[in-house]
Design an enzyme around this catalytic site. Sequence first.
Site, PDB file in Angstrom:
ATOM      1  N   HIS A   1      -5.874   3.070   4.429  1.00  0.00           N
ATOM      2  CA  HIS A   1      -6.130   3.371   3.167  1.00  0.00           C
ATOM      3  C   HIS A   1      -5.873   1.839   2.488  1.00  0.00           C
ATOM      4  O   HIS A   1      -4.660   1.856   1.561  1.00  0.00           O
ATOM      5  CB  HIS A   1      -5.227   4.424   2.840  1.00  0.00           C
ATOM      6  CG  HIS A   1      -5.675   4.897   1.444  1.00  0.00           C
ATOM      7  ND1 HIS A   1      -5.557   6.185   0.991  1.00  0.00           N
ATOM      8  CD2 HIS A   1      -6.267   4.305   0.296  1.00  0.00           C
ATOM      9  CE1 HIS A   1      -6.096   6.533  -0.114  1.00  0.00           C
ATOM     10  NE2 HIS A   1      -6.499   5.362  -0.477  1.00  0.00           N
TER      11      HIS A   1
ATOM     12  N   ARG B   1     -11.744   9.788  -0.281  1.00  0.00           N
ATOM     13  CA  ARG B   1     -10.657  10.633   0.226  1.00  0.00           C
ATOM     14  C   ARG B   1     -11.253  11.248   1.473  1.00  0.00           C
ATOM     15  O   ARG B   1     -12.278  11.646   1.739  1.00  0.00           O
ATOM     16  CB  ARG B   1     -10.456  11.593  -0.684  1.00  0.00           C
ATOM     17  CG  ARG B   1      -9.726  11.299  -1.975  1.00  0.00           C
ATOM     18  CD  ARG B   1      -8.121  10.818  -1.761  1.00  0.00           C
ATOM     19  NE  ARG B   1      -7.424  10.458  -2.937  1.00  0.00           N
ATOM     20  CZ  ARG B   1      -7.496   8.917  -3.359  1.00  0.00           C
ATOM     21  NH1 ARG B   1      -7.914   8.122  -2.681  1.00  0.00           N
ATOM     22  NH2 ARG B   1      -6.701   8.773  -4.480  1.00  0.00           N
TER      23      ARG B   1
ATOM     24  N   GLU C   1      -3.463  12.229   5.566  1.00  0.00           N
ATOM     25  CA  GLU C   1      -2.974  11.103   5.796  1.00  0.00           C
ATOM     26  C   GLU C   1      -1.374  11.224   5.542  1.00  0.00           C
ATOM     27  O   GLU C   1      -0.728  11.997   4.911  1.00  0.00           O
ATOM     28  CB  GLU C   1      -3.147  10.166   4.427  1.00  0.00           C
ATOM     29  CG  GLU C   1      -4.723   9.417   4.700  1.00  0.00           C
ATOM     30  CD  GLU C   1      -5.117   8.713   3.522  1.00  0.00           C
ATOM     31  OE1 GLU C   1      -4.150   8.101   2.859  1.00  0.00           O
ATOM     32  OE2 GLU C   1      -6.230   8.749   3.220  1.00  0.00           O
TER      33      GLU C   1
HETATM   34  C1  GLV Z   1      -7.056   4.974  -4.157  1.00  0.00           C
HETATM   35  O1  GLV Z   1      -7.063   5.472  -3.183  1.00  0.00           O
HETATM   36  C2  GLV Z   1      -6.920   5.291  -5.320  1.00  0.00           C
HETATM   37  O2  GLV Z   1      -7.436   6.662  -5.450  1.00  0.00           O
HETATM   38  O3  GLV Z   1      -6.626   4.576  -6.189  1.00  0.00           O
END
Ligand code: GLV
Length: 317
Positions: A283, A236, A265
């Site tokens: 992502h 993250r 984001e």
């Molecule tokens: C993706 O980033 C997730 O946390 O599944």
Amino acid sequence: MKKILITRKLIKSSEENALRLFDVKLNQEDKLLSKDQLIKESNNCDGILSSLTEKFDSEVISKLSTTVKIISNFAVGFGNIDIDAAKKRNIAVTNTPDVLTDATAEIAILILLGAARRAKEGIKWANKKNWKWSADFLMGKQLTEARLGILGMGRIGRAIADRARSFGMKIHYHNRSRLDKNLEKNAVYHQSLKSLLSVSDFFSINCPANKDTRHIINKETIKHFPDGAVISNSARGDMIDDDAMVEALKSGKIYSLGLDVYNGEPDIHPEYLTLPNVFVLPHLGSATKKTRTAMADLAVKNIDEFFRTGTCKNRVN
Ligand code: GLV
């Protein structure tokens, strides 16, 4: 039949799966729901199947319909949900672990390689068509025999370690607690973050986002890396203080950075887009059909399990 709000469009087969089990409110246009829309759409719903694009902070949670008993997050990370506020309102929160481990580890390796081997500059040159091979053209850093520090040795961290070993890397890690020997597989445990950073020629961020890990890579901690370290973040954006990182990338303290996740984001720090030594992806960690289908099916199953049994194996609060 329980009524479920699914906040974002899922792969068709997973939506059909949900439609067989629940009275489902779909988001056919896949629009991002604002906080107010989330609150409004939750009206009369027993559960919500949410995505990481919605923020369930304490204010939203307090205003959700009182009928909501579960928020099933279509992600392994759940930093987008205030799980304590949910617990106080007796709302269970669940996530989708395991099924996305391999896909996410693949992207983690891609961004590590992309950063180390100067893929951003390489793609730019290739597109220009006037590049010329020479013995020192776009020389990067090699993974073989280098030390990879992994912050967060959960399922994804360990899957990255397995892949990195096949590149000949030596694995070091820091985690809340030391792993059992069979999971550690000779990786070197560091009790402190500082100690891990000091040996990390390469570094992969794979810890959960929470108040303790926010900006854990900052102006002070960056000083502990060996000069010219390569960093990647597939967890993250919250874990990196972007301004401090940009400064370190410009000075050369950090050689390069590979990113799949960002603070705020879909915004990306503008300098990450212009600096040649930052390799960025939007992502994509779990973005394969196999994995996204498995995640959505698990998010649906979590709701079903919760309403059938009163609990759920993947409950996180
Ligand atoms: C993706 O980033 C997730 O946390 O599944």
